[in-house]
Design a protein around this motif. Structure first.
Motif, PDB file in Angstrom:
ATOM      1  N   ARG A  45      44.138  69.783 -22.049  1.00  0.00           N
ATOM      2  CA  ARG A  45      45.009  68.622 -22.222  1.00  0.00           C
ATOM      3  C   ARG A  45      45.952  68.429 -21.037  1.00  0.00           C
ATOM      4  O   ARG A  45      46.287  67.295 -20.665  1.00  0.00           O
ATOM      5  N   ARG A  46      46.392  69.518 -20.441  1.00  0.00           N
ATOM      6  CA  ARG A  46      47.275  69.402 -19.270  1.00  0.00           C
ATOM      7  C   ARG A  46      46.547  68.721 -18.122  1.00  0.00           C
ATOM      8  O   ARG A  46      47.124  67.909 -17.392  1.00  0.00           O
ATOM      9  N   GLY A  52      45.004  63.011 -10.885  1.00  0.00           N
ATOM     10  CA  GLY A  52      43.676  63.198 -10.314  1.00  0.00           C
ATOM     11  C   GLY A  52      42.599  63.560 -11.317  1.00  0.00           C
ATOM     12  O   GLY A  52      41.494  63.978 -10.919  1.00  0.00           O
ATOM     13  N   TYR A  53      42.889  63.366 -12.611  1.00  0.00           N
ATOM     14  CA  TYR A  53      41.943  63.804 -13.642  1.00  0.00           C
ATOM     15  C   TYR A  53      40.598  63.098 -13.537  1.00  0.00           C
ATOM     16  O   TYR A  53      39.541  63.743 -13.580  1.00  0.00           O
ATOM     17  N   ASP A  54      40.608  61.784 -13.384  1.00  0.00           N
ATOM     18  CA  ASP A  54      39.338  61.051 -13.300  1.00  0.00           C
ATOM     19  C   ASP A  54      38.531  61.501 -12.087  1.00  0.00           C
ATOM     20  O   ASP A  54      37.300  61.642 -12.160  1.00  0.00           O
ATOM     21  N   ARG A  58      34.752  63.382 -11.868  1.00  0.00           N
ATOM     22  CA  ARG A  58      33.655  62.937 -11.000  1.00  0.00           C
ATOM     23  C   ARG A  58      33.186  64.069 -10.096  1.00  0.00           C
ATOM     24  O   ARG A  58      31.980  64.228  -9.841  1.00  0.00           O
ATOM     25  N   VAL A  59      34.126  64.859  -9.601  1.00  0.00           N
ATOM     26  CA  VAL A  59      33.781  66.002  -8.744  1.00  0.00           C
ATOM     27  C   VAL A  59      32.900  66.987  -9.522  1.00  0.00           C
ATOM     28  O   VAL A  59      31.890  67.483  -9.003  1.00  0.00           O
ATOM     29  N   ALA A 188      41.248  68.324  -6.744  1.00  0.00           N
ATOM     30  CA  ALA A 188      41.391  66.956  -7.247  1.00  0.00           C
ATOM     31  C   ALA A 188      42.561  66.836  -8.208  1.00  0.00           C
ATOM     32  O   ALA A 188      43.257  65.812  -8.249  1.00  0.00           O
ATOM     33  N   LEU A 189      42.817  67.883  -8.978  1.00  0.00           N
ATOM     34  CA  LEU A 189      43.935  67.890  -9.918  1.00  0.00           C
ATOM     35  C   LEU A 189      45.260  68.208  -9.229  1.00  0.00           C
ATOM     36  O   LEU A 189      46.325  68.088  -9.854  1.00  0.00           O
ATOM     37  N   ASP A 190      45.202  68.634  -7.964  1.00  0.00           N
ATOM     38  CA  ASP A 190      46.381  69.070  -7.204  1.00  0.00           C
ATOM     39  C   ASP A 190      47.066  70.253  -7.894  1.00  0.00           C
ATOM     40  O   ASP A 190      48.289  70.314  -8.036  1.00  0.00           O
TER      41      ASP A 190
END
Length: 240
Positions: A45-46, A52-54, A58-59, A188-190
């Protein structure tokens, strides 16, 4: 006690079996499952709240890992199709409020199972590891923490039952594949992540054989549960 073996072809169908374990525990029947889930990146959930979740989804998909959002917190965990997962469902009719004790009991069981097949493991985890948490196991060095994380453990608690579950990185090739996909996903999520923080049971001196590891951990979890009796049920195909 119910002991489930095997996996389904799809993530959703596979997770339904673990959900059944939790539901049965609510009715007073504990359960154990040690298996290799389908290839996926399971986001917490975090993660879903990150900008950058989307992109992270995709990654994962471009790397051949199906993205899936689990209904608990924590950070992303990847499964290659060879990565083991374990789950222990516990009725709470006589075990209410003992979250730390449940963590300790299951962690001790998993560690005992791994040591029983020759792996040297220690409590704790390196910095910037995947899905960081307080209940992890890492490659040991003479009884001291030294190497990468090979097991992470989490807990889901309902009013009537708890599920203590985690992942086990078995082989060096498994660790390398996880490091590659998670480095891109966490970027991507940083979120800080060190690909070198992932260890494996093989690196700890244990076998690279997922079936042998699964049976050793399964046996230890059953023994720690103090169940009067247990029955094995096959719920899908085992990949070995």
């Amino acid at each position: 006690m119910r002991v489930l073996r095997g996996r389904e072809a799809t993530i959703r169908a596979d997770r339904e079996h673990t959900a059944r374990l939790l539901a049965d525990a609510a009715d007073g029947r504990p359960g154990v499952r040690v298996w290799t889930p389908p290839r996926q990146v399971a986001f917490g959930r975090r993660d879903a709240r990150e900008p950058g979740y989307d992109r992270a989804r995709r990654v994962a998909e471009s790397a051949g890992f199906t993205p899936y959002e689990r209904d608990v917190g924590g950070r992303a965990v990847a499964h290659t199709g060879e990565t083991l997962t374990f789950a222990v469902s516990i009725p709470l009719d006589r075990d209410r409020g003992r979250i730390d004790e449940r963590y300790s009991r299951v962690t001790r069981a998993v560690r005992s199972g791994l040591e029983g097949i020759g792996a040297a493991v220690s409590r704790g985890e390196p910095s910037r590891s995947f899905c960081p948490g307080d209940h992890s196991l890492r490659v040991g060095d003479g009884g001291k923490p030294g190497g990468g994380k090979l097991a992470g453990i989490a807990q889901r608690v309902r009013a009537d039952a708890a599920l203590v579950a985690g992942c086990l990185v078995v082989s060096r090739s498994d660790a390398a594949a996880l490091a590659t996909v998670l480095e891109s996903v966490y970027d991507a999520l940083d979120v800080p992540f060190d690909p070198g923080s992932i260890g494996s049971i093989a690196e700890a001196g244990g076998p690279a054989d997922a079936e042998r590891v699964a049976r050793g951990v399964e046996r230890a979890l059953i023994d720690r549960s103090n169940a009067d009796s247990w029955r094995t049920e096959r719920v899908g195909v085992e990949p070995w």
